[in-house]
Design a protein around this motif. Structure first.
Motif, PDB file in Angstrom:
ATOM      1  N   HIS B   7       0.805  -1.223   0.000  1.00  0.00           N
ATOM      2  CA  HIS B   7       0.000   0.000   0.000  1.00  0.00           C
ATOM      3  C   HIS B   7       0.836   1.270   0.000  1.00  0.00           C
ATOM      4  O   HIS B   7       0.590   2.205  -0.749  1.00  0.00           O
ATOM      5  CB  HIS B   7      -0.941  -0.024   1.209  1.00  0.00           C
ATOM      6  N   ARG B   8       1.896   1.298   0.835  1.00  0.00           N
ATOM      7  CA  ARG B   8       2.670   2.539   1.000  1.00  0.00           C
ATOM      8  C   ARG B   8       3.432   2.933  -0.259  1.00  0.00           C
ATOM      9  O   ARG B   8       3.734   4.084  -0.461  1.00  0.00           O
ATOM     10  CB  ARG B   8       3.641   2.427   2.175  1.00  0.00           C
ATOM     11  N   GLN B   9       3.755   1.954  -1.094  1.00  0.00           N
ATOM     12  CA  GLN B   9       4.405   2.364  -2.347  1.00  0.00           C
ATOM     13  C   GLN B   9       3.386   2.502  -3.483  1.00  0.00           C
ATOM     14  O   GLN B   9       3.601   3.262  -4.413  1.00  0.00           O
ATOM     15  CB  GLN B   9       5.609   1.497  -2.719  1.00  0.00           C
ATOM     16  N   GLU B  10       2.276   1.811  -3.349  1.00  0.00           N
ATOM     17  CA  GLU B  10       1.229   1.951  -4.384  1.00  0.00           C
ATOM     18  C   GLU B  10       0.541   3.314  -4.335  1.00  0.00           C
ATOM     19  O   GLU B  10       0.011   3.784  -5.342  1.00  0.00           O
ATOM     20  CB  GLU B  10       0.191   0.835  -4.255  1.00  0.00           C
ATOM     21  N   ILE B  11       0.535   3.953  -3.153  1.00  0.00           N
ATOM     22  CA  ILE B  11      -0.083   5.292  -3.090  1.00  0.00           C
ATOM     23  C   ILE B  11       0.879   6.381  -3.551  1.00  0.00           C
ATOM     24  O   ILE B  11       0.497   7.535  -3.697  1.00  0.00           O
ATOM     25  CB  ILE B  11      -0.618   5.632  -1.666  1.00  0.00           C
ATOM     26  N   LEU B  12       2.131   6.012  -3.825  1.00  0.00           N
ATOM     27  CA  LEU B  12       3.074   6.986  -4.399  1.00  0.00           C
ATOM     28  C   LEU B  12       2.589   7.354  -5.789  1.00  0.00           C
ATOM     29  O   LEU B  12       2.388   6.471  -6.633  1.00  0.00           O
ATOM     30  CB  LEU B  12       4.466   6.360  -4.512  1.00  0.00           C
ATOM     31  N   LYS B  13       2.449   8.650  -6.016  1.00  0.00           N
ATOM     32  CA  LYS B  13       1.861   9.130  -7.279  1.00  0.00           C
ATOM     33  C   LYS B  13       2.606   8.568  -8.507  1.00  0.00           C
ATOM     34  O   LYS B  13       2.015   8.160  -9.476  1.00  0.00           O
ATOM     35  CB  LYS B  13       1.877  10.660  -7.288  1.00  0.00           C
ATOM     36  N   ASP B  14       3.942   8.568  -8.447  1.00  0.00           N
ATOM     37  CA  ASP B  14       4.709   8.146  -9.625  1.00  0.00           C
ATOM     38  C   ASP B  14       5.009   6.643  -9.641  1.00  0.00           C
ATOM     39  O   ASP B  14       5.792   6.172 -10.465  1.00  0.00           O
ATOM     40  CB  ASP B  14       6.018   8.937  -9.699  1.00  0.00           C
ATOM     41  N   PHE B  15       4.407   5.918  -8.729  1.00  0.00           N
ATOM     42  CA  PHE B  15       4.652   4.471  -8.692  1.00  0.00           C
ATOM     43  C   PHE B  15       3.335   3.746  -8.956  1.00  0.00           C
ATOM     44  O   PHE B  15       3.092   3.280 -10.068  1.00  0.00           O
ATOM     45  CB  PHE B  15       5.272   4.094  -7.342  1.00  0.00           C
ATOM     46  N   GLY B  16       2.498   3.714  -7.959  1.00  0.00           N
ATOM     47  CA  GLY B  16       1.130   3.216  -8.163  1.00  0.00           C
ATOM     48  C   GLY B  16       1.013   1.731  -8.410  1.00  0.00           C
ATOM     49  O   GLY B  16       2.014   1.007  -8.460  1.00  0.00           O
ATOM     50  N   PRO B  17      -0.210   1.231  -8.544  1.00  0.00           N
ATOM     51  CA  PRO B  17      -0.450  -0.211  -8.733  1.00  0.00           C
ATOM     52  C   PRO B  17       0.131  -0.744 -10.041  1.00  0.00           C
ATOM     53  O   PRO B  17       0.445  -1.935 -10.131  1.00  0.00           O
ATOM     54  CB  PRO B  17      -1.977  -0.345  -8.735  1.00  0.00           C
ATOM     55  N   ILE B  18       0.306   0.141 -11.028  1.00  0.00           N
ATOM     56  CA  ILE B  18       0.848  -0.338 -12.309  1.00  0.00           C
ATOM     57  C   ILE B  18       2.305  -0.767 -12.137  1.00  0.00           C
ATOM     58  O   ILE B  18       2.712  -1.849 -12.572  1.00  0.00           O
ATOM     59  CB  ILE B  18       0.721   0.759 -13.398  1.00  0.00           C
ATOM     60  N   ALA B  19       3.075   0.081 -11.460  1.00  0.00           N
ATOM     61  CA  ALA B  19       4.482  -0.269 -11.210  1.00  0.00           C
ATOM     62  C   ALA B  19       4.561  -1.511 -10.319  1.00  0.00           C
ATOM     63  O   ALA B  19       5.407  -2.388 -10.523  1.00  0.00           O
ATOM     64  CB  ALA B  19       5.209   0.906 -10.562  1.00  0.00           C
ATOM     65  N   GLN B  20       3.658  -1.592  -9.360  1.00  0.00           N
ATOM     66  CA  GLN B  20       3.654  -2.760  -8.470  1.00  0.00           C
ATOM     67  C   GLN B  20       3.412  -4.046  -9.263  1.00  0.00           C
ATOM     68  O   GLN B  20       4.055  -5.067  -9.026  1.00  0.00           O
ATOM     69  CB  GLN B  20       2.581  -2.592  -7.385  1.00  0.00           C
ATOM     70  N   GLN B  21       2.513  -3.973 -10.219  1.00  0.00           N
ATOM     71  CA  GLN B  21       2.233  -5.137 -11.048  1.00  0.00           C
ATOM     72  C   GLN B  21       3.456  -5.521 -11.876  1.00  0.00           C
ATOM     73  O   GLN B  21       3.768  -6.703 -12.049  1.00  0.00           O
ATOM     74  CB  GLN B  21       1.023  -4.855 -11.965  1.00  0.00           C
ATOM     75  N   LYS B  22       4.182  -4.493 -12.359  1.00  0.00           N
ATOM     76  CA  LYS B  22       5.402  -4.777 -13.124  1.00  0.00           C
ATOM     77  C   LYS B  22       6.422  -5.514 -12.260  1.00  0.00           C
ATOM     78  O   LYS B  22       7.087  -6.442 -12.720  1.00  0.00           O
ATOM     79  CB  LYS B  22       6.022  -3.468 -13.643  1.00  0.00           C
ATOM     80  N   LEU B  23       6.533  -5.089 -10.994  1.00  0.00           N
ATOM     81  CA  LEU B  23       7.462  -5.794 -10.092  1.00  0.00           C
ATOM     82  C   LEU B  23       7.015  -7.235  -9.910  1.00  0.00           C
ATOM     83  O   LEU B  23       7.825  -8.168  -9.938  1.00  0.00           O
ATOM     84  CB  LEU B  23       7.524  -5.105  -8.720  1.00  0.00           C
ATOM     85  N   SER B  24       5.740  -7.398  -9.722  1.00  0.00           N
ATOM     86  CA  SER B  24       5.197  -8.730  -9.477  1.00  0.00           C
ATOM     87  C   SER B  24       5.463  -9.674 -10.662  1.00  0.00           C
ATOM     88  O   SER B  24       5.726 -10.863 -10.486  1.00  0.00           O
ATOM     89  CB  SER B  24       3.704  -8.596  -9.189  1.00  0.00           C
ATOM     90  N   ASP B  25       5.432  -9.125 -11.866  1.00  0.00           N
ATOM     91  CA  ASP B  25       5.669  -9.942 -13.066  1.00  0.00           C
ATOM     92  C   ASP B  25       7.157 -10.156 -13.362  1.00  0.00           C
ATOM     93  O   ASP B  25       7.509 -10.982 -14.205  1.00  0.00           O
ATOM     94  CB  ASP B  25       5.043  -9.258 -14.297  1.00  0.00           C
ATOM     95  N   ALA B  26       8.009  -9.366 -12.706  1.00  0.00           N
ATOM     96  CA  ALA B  26       9.429  -9.328 -13.094  1.00  0.00           C
ATOM     97  C   ALA B  26      10.203 -10.571 -12.662  1.00  0.00           C
ATOM     98  O   ALA B  26       9.862 -11.232 -11.675  1.00  0.00           O
ATOM     99  CB  ALA B  26      10.082  -8.085 -12.501  1.00  0.00           C
ATOM    100  N   LYS B  27      11.250 -10.858 -13.463  1.00  0.00           N
ATOM    101  CA  LYS B  27      12.163 -11.961 -13.136  1.00  0.00           C
ATOM    102  C   LYS B  27      13.576 -11.389 -13.061  1.00  0.00           C
ATOM    103  O   LYS B  27      14.100 -10.898 -14.066  1.00  0.00           O
ATOM    104  CB  LYS B  27      12.123 -13.016 -14.228  1.00  0.00           C
ATOM    105  N   VAL B  28      14.179 -11.463 -11.887  1.00  0.00           N
ATOM    106  CA  VAL B  28      15.501 -10.870 -11.685  1.00  0.00           C
ATOM    107  C   VAL B  28      16.476 -11.938 -11.197  1.00  0.00           C
ATOM    108  O   VAL B  28      16.172 -12.693 -10.269  1.00  0.00           O
ATOM    109  CB  VAL B  28      15.433  -9.719 -10.637  1.00  0.00           C
ATOM    110  N   LEU B  29      17.638 -11.998 -11.846  1.00  0.00           N
ATOM    111  CA  LEU B  29      18.675 -12.948 -11.433  1.00  0.00           C
ATOM    112  C   LEU B  29      19.791 -12.179 -10.728  1.00  0.00           C
ATOM    113  O   LEU B  29      20.355 -11.234 -11.285  1.00  0.00           O
ATOM    114  CB  LEU B  29      19.249 -13.675 -12.655  1.00  0.00           C
ATOM    115  N   VAL B  30      20.099 -12.569  -9.510  1.00  0.00           N
ATOM    116  CA  VAL B  30      21.149 -11.908  -8.738  1.00  0.00           C
ATOM    117  C   VAL B  30      22.368 -12.828  -8.671  1.00  0.00           C
ATOM    118  O   VAL B  30      22.265 -13.970  -8.214  1.00  0.00           O
ATOM    119  CB  VAL B  30      20.652 -11.547  -7.318  1.00  0.00           C
TER     120      VAL B  30
END
Lengths: 80, 357
Positions: B7-30
């Motif tokens: 919630h706290r990052q989704e209410i950020l105007k320049d982040f929002g649920p769209i960016a959150q969804q992108k994170l959720s879909d992302a695949k990152v190799l460390v």
């Protein structure tokens, strides 16, 4: 002309910056600067991979230097 | 998952649920779960990156604890991959976590990386860094770079949307004896925390398309001055034209070096007619060692080289093959008529063939 030293370059010189303005012969180009460093601090001779930036922009050997330039000496670092 | 979690990052105007969804879909190799990889993984996992891969084959040692803050005393001797997967799973049970219990090699790099959208280079040595670069260029994947030296760190994003690569900044790998690593040079505990967090931030920006990604810019952080320098650099076209991995990512050297692949040493490990010298630090040696090995740290070689039995073939080993190469060059100077053999890839590579623990 001020040199900012990073990584192993800072370790070699023993300081994080040196002022070249009062040198008798100030290097005129990046290539000359590398020669100057190798002559002044022989340990620079073994650094084959050294990035140089002039006024915060990457600079190849051909780039000319002028008084007032801020030059960063950036060796690669590997730690993690 | 409850709507509360992000919630706290989704209410950020320049982040929002769209960016959150992108994170959720992302695949990152460390690559690496050490000083840099830990903050990267901790934050990407907390912030909701849906798929995280971890390439790490090391075990936790006591000298890791001052900077690798996810591990505790009870983890000493455990595989880092096991310990960190446990913590990350407890932190966020929604993440699809995959541990690759191996180091990154030429043989597995393309296969691993091809499954991901973004790579974070949290490794600790030049051969891996150049391998990550080349593999990402070949597969057209962006990668977030971070590296340390003493009280300084570097961060950048390479190969991002046609931007410059690691080789545009440092075209070729330095020689073995040019730049020391953390094991030899030391590192302030908090430094990888800062650099790793900056890498995590860049990873989030790449994944969500927010802000200005650190592409074409090298950020240099100096802890002692608390200062940041940003250096601009340009793409060198030829560096994007890599089509295959290099023959070898081991250190190159001008001098003639006799070396043996780590796998070649395995059959010799029961042979008491060879002299195997381990030149790592005492701490590293006590952590794991080969029973056949005689321990002479590189720093003591000058005083103790007379302890080496020169009547036997002499093999030199360290963690990755770099310090043993330095030792070899020194010994060759002192004993020009004697042949010494470097174990390429060192204990790391050996560890993939024999169980050292």
């Amino acid at each position: 002309m001020e040199l900012l030293l990073f990584g192993i370059a800072k370790d070699i010189v023993g300081e994080s910056n040196i002022d070249l303005s009062d040198q008798s012969s100030v290097p005129q180009s990046v290539a000359e600067l590398k020669l100057f460093l190798s002559a002044e601090y022989p340990d620079f001779q073994k650094l084959t991979s050294l990035a140089i930036a002039v006024n915060s922009e990457y600079a190849g050997d051909e780039v000319l230097l002028k008084s007032g330039d801020e030059i960063a000496i950036i060796p690669p670092v590997s730690g993690g | 998952m409850s709507a509360e979690r992000y919630h706290r990052q989704e209410i950020l105007k320049d982040f929002g649920p769209i960016a959150q969804q992108k994170l959720s879909d992302a695949k990152v190799l460390v690559i690496g779960a050490g000083g840099l990889g830990i903050p990267v993984l901790t934050y990407l996992n907390a912030m909701g990156v849906g798929n995280l891969g971890i390439v790490e084959h090391d075990t936790v040692s006591e000298s890791n604890l001052h900077r690798q803050v996810i591990y505790n005393e009870a983890d000493i001797g455990r595989q880092k991959n096991d310990a960190i997967l446990e913590r990350l799973k407890a932190q966020n049970s929604n993440t699809n976590l995959i541990g690759y219990n191996t180091f990154l090699f030429k043989e597995n790099a393309l296969k691993f990386i091809s499954d991901y959208d973004l790579v974070v280079d949290a490794s600790d040595n030049f051969p891996t860094r150049y391998l990550v670069n080349d593999a990402c260029v070949i597969l057209n994947k962006p990668f977030v770079y971070g590296a340390l030296h003493g009280f300084e760190g570097q961060v950048s994003v390479f190969n991002h949307k046609g931007g410059p690569t690691y080789r545009c900044l440092f075209p070729n790998m330095p020689k073995a004896d040019e730049v020391p690593n953390c094991n030899e040079h030391g590192v302030l505990g908090i430094l990888p925390g800062i650099i790793g967090n900056l890498q995590a931030l860049e990873a989030i920006k790449v994944l969500t398309d927010i802000g200005e990604v650190l592409s074409g810019k090298l950020l240099i952080f100096s802890a002692l001055e608390q200062s940041y320098q940003k250096i601009k650099f340009k793409l060198v076209d030829q560096n994007t034209k890599i089509k295959t991995l290099a023959e070898s990512y081991e250190f190159s050297c001008d001098a003639t070096i006799n070396s043996i692949e780590a796998v070649g040493l395995v059959p010799l490990l029961s042979d008491t007619n060879i002299e195997l010298i381990d030149v790592r630090t005492s701490e590293e040696f006590s952590h794991k060692n080969l029973s056949l090995a005689k321990h002479i740290p590189l720093s003591e070689l000058e005083q103790r080289h007379t302890e080496i039995d020169l009547n036997k073939p002499v093999y030199l080993v360290c963690e990755s093959g770099v310090r043993s190469r330095k030792a070899l060059l020194l010994l060759q100077e002192w004993y020009p008529n004697k042949t010494f053999v470097n174990v390429e890839g060192g204990m790391r590579k050996l560890n993939t063939y024999v169980n050292l623990y």
